[in-house]
Structure formats: structure tokens, C-alpha cells
Design an enzyme around this catalytic site. Structure first.
Site, PDB file in Angstrom:
ATOM      1  N   CYS A  62     -13.164  -6.998  -2.299  1.00  7.42           N
ATOM      2  CA  CYS A  62     -14.112  -5.925  -1.964  1.00  7.42           C
ATOM      3  C   CYS A  62     -15.340  -5.911  -2.865  1.00  7.42           C
ATOM      4  CB  CYS A  62     -13.419  -4.575  -2.020  1.00  7.42           C
ATOM      5  SG  CYS A  62     -12.010  -4.492  -0.921  1.00  7.42           S
TER       6      CYS A  62
ATOM      7  N   HIS B  20     -18.632   0.891  -2.359  1.00  6.73           N
ATOM      8  CA  HIS B  20     -17.687   0.232  -1.456  1.00  6.73           C
ATOM      9  C   HIS B  20     -16.908   1.322  -0.727  1.00  6.73           C
ATOM     10  CE1 HIS B  20     -14.565  -2.072   0.232  1.00  6.73           C
ATOM     11  NE2 HIS B  20     -13.647  -1.735  -0.650  1.00  6.73           N
TER      12      HIS B  20
ATOM     13  N   ASN C 108     -12.063   0.275   5.576  1.00  3.31           N
ATOM     14  CA  ASN C 108     -12.417  -0.646   4.490  1.00  3.31           C
ATOM     15  C   ASN C 108     -12.686  -2.027   5.090  1.00  3.31           C
ATOM     16  OD1 ASN C 108     -12.478  -2.377   2.305  1.00  3.31           O
ATOM     17  ND2 ASN C 108     -10.684  -1.519   1.301  1.00  3.31           N
TER      18      ASN C 108
HETATM   19  N1  ACO Z   1       1.093   7.391   7.287  1.00  5.47           N
HETATM   20  C1  ACO Z   1       1.968   8.302   6.843  1.00  5.47           C
HETATM   21  N2  ACO Z   1       2.578   8.211   5.661  1.00  5.47           N
HETATM   22  C2  ACO Z   1       2.255   7.166   4.873  1.00  5.47           C
HETATM   23  C3  ACO Z   1       1.329   6.174   5.273  1.00  5.47           C
HETATM   24  C4  ACO Z   1       0.753   6.321   6.538  1.00  5.47           C
HETATM   25  N3  ACO Z   1      -0.149   5.455   7.005  1.00  5.47           N
HETATM   26  N4  ACO Z   1       1.224   5.269   4.284  1.00  5.47           N
HETATM   27  C5  ACO Z   1       2.041   5.672   3.295  1.00  5.47           C
HETATM   28  N5  ACO Z   1       2.668   6.806   3.661  1.00  5.47           N
HETATM   29  C6  ACO Z   1       3.632   7.588   2.888  1.00  5.47           C
HETATM   30  C7  ACO Z   1       4.340   6.785   1.838  1.00  5.47           C
HETATM   31  O1  ACO Z   1       5.456   6.119   2.382  1.00  5.47           O
HETATM   32  C8  ACO Z   1       4.733   7.849   0.835  1.00  5.47           C
HETATM   33  O2  ACO Z   1       5.885   8.489   1.322  1.00  5.47           O
HETATM   34  P1  ACO Z   1       7.042   8.977   0.296  1.00  5.47           P
HETATM   35  O3  ACO Z   1       6.378   9.981  -0.578  1.00  5.47           O
HETATM   36  O4  ACO Z   1       8.077   9.525   1.212  1.00  5.47           O
HETATM   37  O5  ACO Z   1       7.433   7.737  -0.434  1.00  5.47           O
HETATM   38  C9  ACO Z   1       3.600   8.871   0.924  1.00  5.47           C
HETATM   39  O6  ACO Z   1       2.919   8.604   2.158  1.00  5.47           O
HETATM   40  C10 ACO Z   1       2.600   8.756  -0.228  1.00  5.47           C
HETATM   41  O7  ACO Z   1       2.227   7.377  -0.386  1.00  5.47           O
HETATM   42  P2  ACO Z   1       1.207   6.935  -1.494  1.00  5.47           P
HETATM   43  O8  ACO Z   1       1.037   5.461  -1.423  1.00  5.47           O
HETATM   44  O9  ACO Z   1       1.596   7.518  -2.811  1.00  5.47           O
HETATM   45  O10 ACO Z   1      -0.100   7.678  -0.982  1.00  5.47           O
HETATM   46  P3  ACO Z   1      -1.515   7.783  -1.663  1.00  5.47           P
HETATM   47  O11 ACO Z   1      -1.933   9.187  -1.739  1.00  5.47           O
HETATM   48  O12 ACO Z   1      -1.593   6.955  -2.920  1.00  5.47           O
HETATM   49  O13 ACO Z   1      -2.457   7.103  -0.582  1.00  5.47           O
HETATM   50  C11 ACO Z   1      -3.582   5.007  -0.190  1.00  5.47           C
HETATM   51  C12 ACO Z   1      -2.254   5.753  -0.216  1.00  5.47           C
HETATM   52  C13 ACO Z   1      -4.455   5.648   0.874  1.00  5.47           C
HETATM   53  C14 ACO Z   1      -3.313   3.561   0.143  1.00  5.47           C
HETATM   54  C15 ACO Z   1      -4.283   5.135  -1.556  1.00  5.47           C
HETATM   55  O14 ACO Z   1      -3.374   4.831  -2.592  1.00  5.47           O
HETATM   56  C16 ACO Z   1      -5.478   4.227  -1.679  1.00  5.47           C
HETATM   57  O15 ACO Z   1      -6.484   4.419  -1.044  1.00  5.47           O
HETATM   58  N6  ACO Z   1      -5.410   3.238  -2.574  1.00  5.47           N
HETATM   59  C17 ACO Z   1      -6.526   2.362  -2.836  1.00  5.47           C
HETATM   60  C18 ACO Z   1      -6.733   1.345  -1.777  1.00  5.47           C
HETATM   61  C19 ACO Z   1      -8.051   0.649  -2.048  1.00  5.47           C
HETATM   62  O16 ACO Z   1      -9.005   1.236  -2.458  1.00  5.47           O
HETATM   63  N7  ACO Z   1      -8.144  -0.596  -1.878  1.00  5.47           N
HETATM   64  C20 ACO Z   1      -9.467  -1.163  -2.232  1.00  5.47           C
HETATM   65  C21 ACO Z   1      -9.423  -2.462  -2.469  1.00  5.47           C
HETATM   66  S1  ACO Z   1      -8.944  -3.262  -1.014  1.00  5.47           S
HETATM   67  C22 ACO Z   1      -9.408  -4.902  -1.212  1.00  5.47           C
HETATM   68  O17 ACO Z   1      -9.885  -5.376  -2.202  1.00  5.47           O
HETATM   69  C23 ACO Z   1      -9.072  -5.723  -0.038  1.00  5.47           C
END
Ligand code: ACO
Length: 311
Positions: free
Chosen positions: A112, A238, A268
Site C-alpha cells: 500500500c 492511503h 483498499n
Molecule cells: N464481518 C463480521 N465480523 C467480522 C468480520 C467481518 N467481515 N471480520 C472479522 N470479524 C469478527 C472477528 O472474527 C472478531 O470476532 P470475535 O471477537 O468473535 O473473535 C471481531 O469481528 C473483531 O475482529 P478484529 O479483527 O479484532 O476487528 P477490528 O476492529 O480490528 O477490525 C479490521 C478488523 C477492519 C481488519 C482492522 O483491524 C483493520 O482495518 N486493520 C488494518 C488493515 C489495513 O489497514 N491494512 C492496510 C494495509 S493492506 C496492504 O498493504 C495490502
């Protein structure tokens, strides 16, 4: 005198995949995706290849810059979803554009942060005097490397391409004022793809690294440029997650009115996200000549950084 973005171009596939469509594919909901990421829909390239999208974006950038293709001496293409194992996708695009062999072409792999890395490389070539006109492209077909049964990643990504024609101009007020780019290979396991496998990500870890890294790099780039956050007219971050974008803006003390956001419509798109956002900001009149613009990104590698431009 400086490095000036002469023209921008984009390609966005016409097929829209909404959160409601995803509800039918995996155990998720529009509410979860919207609250956690700010994403409402993304584009999916069904028939287009990454080369098709990159070429179309480049064609538009060249048209908007008003330059002849023969003048282009450097093509740097950022992607994490290349067309082939090798050669570089940049070479395939160079062929499609009909550029002469004098247009040296290669890819950068910085996920990214790829567009920032590519712009920095182009800026260095231009400022060294080795090249005069560069084409930089960020292009991704992430739909082809996402596991569509993994709800923790498939809701986040989209396809698209953005491109910029960049020139060194003796009389230009525009310039790249500062750039601070980093890599931390020790954390590569947070975000990667094995050969021919799916993208894998430790979401929470990447989230924290993104907020810290983008905020810190932005402050360092501003310091290098002799500027403060209040001097910034527009932030083009980004587009990974609205929560990350808001947290970075808050750390910088920059109000969200000065931050460009389109993650709701495209998700993204990795290396394509910043050039697509720049293009839309320009079209919407939010990006204008003379503005001080802060670009910042974080991605696989881990790589991250920030650049300050006078547009
Ligand atoms: N729908 C419903 N529930 C979900 C989903 C979904 N799509 N995905 C995960 N969950 C659940 C999980 O299983 C978890 O359940 P649990 O509590 O029962 O275990 C709960 O939601 C919380 O999951 P987390 O991963 O802790 O959620 P978080 O608030 O951290 O959000 C996310 C996840 C959106 C992926 C976030 O962590 C994020 O944006 N991370 C950064 C990603 C990013 O910026 N990437 C950039 C670089 S990408 C690149 O370079 C290609």
C-alpha cells in the site's frame, strides 16, 4: 524549480460489489463493515487485467498532462498483484502504451506504500537530471488474490488503477518538498501473500502500526519541509480504513475537512489508492495548484511513509 505532477489518470472497473452483496457471500453485515472500516462498496475487475487497468489510467494521465508518449523516459509501476511472476508489469504496460525502449520500466513492490515509493524514486531520478519525464502507476487486481471465503480480509479490498505523469520543471513552483519512507522487514508476517496463495493479514497489528507509522512519518516529513501540520491544505492518505484515517488526522491535529476520503466507494486498492484519491480530489476542486499536500501510507513489508508536495 521542482518536480511537478503534470497529469493524473484513473481506471475503475464498472462492477460494484456492495456490503449487501458480501452479506450473501460470507458471515458479515453492512453494519459491521461500515462501523469497522467505513467501506460501503468496492470495484471488482471481472474482465480487466491489472495491465488493462494500468494502461487505461496511464493513457488518461498522459492525455491530461498534454505530453507525447515519446517524451516518457521512466515508468515505475507499484503493485502487489502483478500480471506475471516476471517480467515487471511496468514492461507489459510499456508495450501496450507503445513507449520507446528509452523509457526504462520496472515495478516496485511496497504494497500500500507502493505509490509513495514510486513517486520518491521518480522524484530522485528527475532531480538527479538523469530523466526529465516519468510515468508512475499504482495498479491492483486484489480481487484475484483475496480469499473470498475469509470475511476478515475479503470485505476490505478492491480493484483499480491510478497514474501520474511527473516532470522536472525549471520554472515550476510545484515540488516534492520532503519524503520520509520506511520499511520494517522484521514485521513482514503481519501482511503477506505466499506464492500463488491468498493475502493474509493480522488486522489489529496492521491497524496499530498504520496509525503510529503514518502519523510519525507525516510529522517527520513536515519537519523536513520546515512546515507544521497547520500549514497543510490537504491530506491524501492511503484509503485502507476510515478509522485509521481519522486516528492519524487526530494525532496530527488536522481537521477531517482537510482530509480526502473515498474509502467508502472503493475500499483498499493498495498501491492504486493514493493516485485515485489525488485524481478525485482534483476533479472535486479540493486539490489546487499551490496547495501544500501531505500524502501518507502504510502497507505490507511492513512499509510506510509520508511525502509533502507543493501541488
Ligand atoms: N464481518 C463480521 N465480523 C467480522 C468480520 C467481518 N467481515 N471480520 C472479522 N470479524 C469478527 C472477528 O472474527 C472478531 O470476532 P470475535 O471477537 O468473535 O473473535 C471481531 O469481528 C473483531 O475482529 P478484529 O479483527 O479484532 O476487528 P477490528 O476492529 O480490528 O477490525 C479490521 C478488523 C477492519 C481488519 C482492522 O483491524 C483493520 O482495518 N486493520 C488494518 C488493515 C489495513 O489497514 N491494512 C492496510 C494495509 S493492506 C496492504 O498493504 C495490502
Amino acid at each position: 524549480m521542482g518536480t511537478r505532477i503534470e497529469g493524473l489518470g484513473v481506471y475503475l472497473p464498472s462492477e460494484v460489489l456492495t456490503n449487501f452483496d458480501l452479506e450473501k457471500m460470507v458471515d458479515t453485515s453492512d453494519e459491521w463493515i461500515t462501523q469497522r472500516t467505513g467501506i460501503k462498496e468496492r470495484r471488482i475487475a471481472r474482465s480487466e487485467s491489472v495491465v488493462d487497468m494500468a494502461t487505461a489510467a496511464a493513457e488518461e494521465a498522459i492525455r491530461n498532462a498534454g505530453v507525447n508518449k515519446e517524451e516518457i523516459e521512466l515508468v515505475v509501476l507499484a503493485t502487489l498483484s502483478p500480471e506475471l511472476g516476471f517480467p515487471a508489469t511496468a514492461c507489459l504496460v510499456q508495450e501496450r502504451l507503445g513507449l520507446p525502449p528509452s523509457a526504462m520500466a520496472f515495478d516496485v513492490s511496497a504494497a500500500c506504500s507502493g505509490f509513495l515509493y514510486a513517486l520518491d524514486v521518480a522524484d530522485a531520478y528527475l532531480k538527479s537530471g538523469k530523466k526529465k519525464l516519468a510515468l508512475i502507476i499504482g495498479a491492483e487486481k486484489l480481487s484475484s488474490i483475496v480469499d473470498w471465503s475469509d470475511r476478515s480480509t475479503c470485505v476490505l479490498f478492491g480493484d483499480g488503477a491510478g497514474a501520474a505523469v511527473v516532470r522536472f520543471d525549471e520554472n515550476s513552483e510545484s515540488d516534492v518538498l520532503a519524503s520520509k519512507l520506511y520499511a520494517k522487514g522484521s514485521e513482514w508476517r503481519a501482511l503477506y501473500r505466499e506464492n500463488c496463495g491468498y493475502l493474509k493479514m493480522e488486522g489489529r497489528k496492521v491497524f496499530k502500526e498504520a496509525v503510529n507509522g503514518m502519523a510519525q512519518a507525516s510529522l517527520e516529513a513536515l519537519r523536513e519541509a520546515g512546515l507544521r501540520p497547520e500549514d497543510v491544505d490537504l491530506v491524501v492518505p492511503h484509503q485502507a480504513n476510515l478509522r485509521i484515517i481519522k486516528a492519524v488526522a487526530e494525532r496530527l491535529g488536522i481537521p477531517m475537512e482537510k482530509v480526502f476520503v473515498n474509502v467508502d466507494r472503493y475500499g483498499n486498492t493498495s498501491a492504486a489508492s493514493i493516485p485515485i484519491a489525488l485524481y478525485e480530489a482534483l476533479k472535486e476542486g479540493k486539490l489546487r495548484r499551490g496547495m501544500t499536500v501531505l500524502l501518507t501510507a502504510m502497507g505490507g513489508g511492513l512499509t510506510w511513509g509520508a511525502m509533502v508536495l507543493r501541488y
